[in-house]
Scaffold this motif. Structure first.
Motif, PDB file in Angstrom:
ATOM      1  N   PRO A  85       0.800  -1.232   0.000  1.00  0.00           N
ATOM      2  CA  PRO A  85       0.000   0.000   0.000  1.00  0.00           C
ATOM      3  C   PRO A  85       0.831   1.280   0.000  1.00  0.00           C
ATOM      4  O   PRO A  85       0.444   2.269  -0.626  1.00  0.00           O
ATOM      5  N   MET A 186      -6.567   9.755   0.810  1.00  0.00           N
ATOM      6  CA  MET A 186      -6.941   8.370   1.077  1.00  0.00           C
ATOM      7  C   MET A 186      -7.636   8.253   2.426  1.00  0.00           C
ATOM      8  O   MET A 186      -8.613   7.513   2.582  1.00  0.00           O
ATOM      9  N   LEU A 190     -11.878   7.174   3.572  1.00  0.00           N
ATOM     10  CA  LEU A 190     -11.828   5.959   4.370  1.00  0.00           C
ATOM     11  C   LEU A 190     -12.522   6.169   5.710  1.00  0.00           C
ATOM     12  O   LEU A 190     -13.237   5.290   6.204  1.00  0.00           O
ATOM     13  N   TYR A 211      -9.844   5.163  13.200  1.00  0.00           N
ATOM     14  CA  TYR A 211     -10.771   4.209  12.607  1.00  0.00           C
ATOM     15  C   TYR A 211     -11.912   3.878  13.556  1.00  0.00           C
ATOM     16  O   TYR A 211     -13.072   3.783  13.144  1.00  0.00           O
ATOM     17  N   GLN A 238      -9.880  -2.279   6.412  1.00  0.00           N
ATOM     18  CA  GLN A 238      -9.905  -0.819   6.493  1.00  0.00           C
ATOM     19  C   GLN A 238      -9.065  -0.326   7.671  1.00  0.00           C
ATOM     20  O   GLN A 238      -8.382   0.697   7.568  1.00  0.00           O
ATOM     21  N   GLU A 241      -5.475  -0.347   6.676  1.00  0.00           N
ATOM     22  CA  GLU A 241      -5.164   0.787   5.814  1.00  0.00           C
ATOM     23  C   GLU A 241      -4.956   2.055   6.638  1.00  0.00           C
ATOM     24  O   GLU A 241      -4.044   2.846   6.359  1.00  0.00           O
ATOM     25  N   THR A 242      -5.799   2.241   7.653  1.00  0.00           N
ATOM     26  CA  THR A 242      -5.689   3.444   8.483  1.00  0.00           C
ATOM     27  C   THR A 242      -4.406   3.430   9.297  1.00  0.00           C
ATOM     28  O   THR A 242      -3.753   4.468   9.462  1.00  0.00           O
ATOM     29  N   MET A 244      -1.660   1.940   8.366  1.00  0.00           N
ATOM     30  CA  MET A 244      -0.601   2.218   7.406  1.00  0.00           C
ATOM     31  C   MET A 244      -0.487   3.718   7.150  1.00  0.00           C
ATOM     32  O   MET A 244       0.614   4.269   7.044  1.00  0.00           O
ATOM     33  N   LEU A 245      -1.630   4.411   7.082  1.00  0.00           N
ATOM     34  CA  LEU A 245      -1.607   5.848   6.867  1.00  0.00           C
ATOM     35  C   LEU A 245      -0.962   6.576   8.048  1.00  0.00           C
ATOM     36  O   LEU A 245      -0.250   7.571   7.855  1.00  0.00           O
TER      37      LEU A 245
END
Length: 253
Positions: A85, A186, A190, A211, A238, A241-242, A244-245
């Motif tokens: 990602p 992104m 999300l 999240y 999800q 992903e958060t 990772m951000l």
């Protein structure tokens, strides 16, 4: 290294790459980073891989480049874009976002105009109180820190927000470089919230916390009625992903 297919699976499909027939076998032994005149370059056996638009994979900080290089280092026998990602995000920043900064900022601003944290439930009272408590503090943070005042409402009827506050959201977005802006672009959809996205980008919220705030309604329903397996799998993806951000923004700082 022009033989590397686009790392976005959808783009790869449009360009005719078929995973089952054209899986890319690992062709490098070591992945690392190196400082260049343009920033920090990802290195595969001493060479810099290219983005789908054939631009060098160079990032503004050593930590961000290492985040991407670690994804390449972690690949097995075949390259799996789904496990990369940060690489995809870097490629998006380099190939696309840098050319459409204002349009991206407009999209983020549009989310602020319909921010998740502004739409409280009509019932039950216990959920409303949780939303007021959990979301209210971040609306207050946005107002006190950035002068962004978003007005909450109960129910789903659209609440028009103050244009001056929306303009401040856009200005904040445009103050970022294209790597930070790509991450924010992104994060906001999300999470369903420009406020939570900005708090994550600025290090005020962890990925986990952001999240959890974005799914207060879902968590409340699960507490009352139980957990759906498919929804759990989607939420786990999800959440990852958060997180990772959070790492992405931290690396860019």
């Amino acid at each position: 290294m022009s033989h590397i297919p686009p790392l976005d699976p959808n783009v790869a499909a449009r360009k005719g790459f078929k995973e089952s027939e054209e899986r890319i076998k690992r062709f490098w032994k070591e992945a690392g980073v190196a400082h260049t005149e343009d920033g920090w370059a990802v290195q595969l056996d001493g060479r810099t891989p290219k983005t789908p638009a054939h631009r060098k994979l160079v990032l503004p900080t050593e930590a961000a480049a290492k985040l991407v290089a670690d994804e390449w280092a972690a690949q097995g026998e075949f390259l799996d874009a789904g496990t990369m990602p940060a690489t995809r995000l870097a490629s998006t920043a380099i190939d696309r976002v840098v050319e459409v900064m204002e349009a991206v900022a407009d999209e983020i601003t549009a989310y602020a105009g319909n921010d998740l944290t502004c739409y409280l439930a009509e019932a039950p009272r216990s959920l409303i109180e949780r939303q007021e408590r959990e979301w209210g503090q971040w609306r207050s943070w946005a107002e006190q820190t950035h002068g962004i005042r978003l007005v909450p409402v109960q129910g789903i009827i659209h609440q028009t927000q103050d244009q001056a506050s929306l303009d401040k959201v856009k200005a904040l977005a445009l103050s970022l470089d294209h790597f930070q802006l790509s991450g924010l672009a992104m994060a906001v959809p999300l999470l369903g919230s420009a406020i939570l996205g900005l708090a994550l980008q600025q290090g005020e919220l962890s990925g986990e916390a952001a999240y959890d705030l974005s799914r207060l309604d879902e968590a409340f329903t699960e507490e009352r009625w139980g957990v759906d397996e498919e929804a759990t799998l989607r939420a786990a993806a999800q959440r990852a992903e958060t997180v990772m951000l959070e790492q992405w923004f931290k690396a860019l700082r």
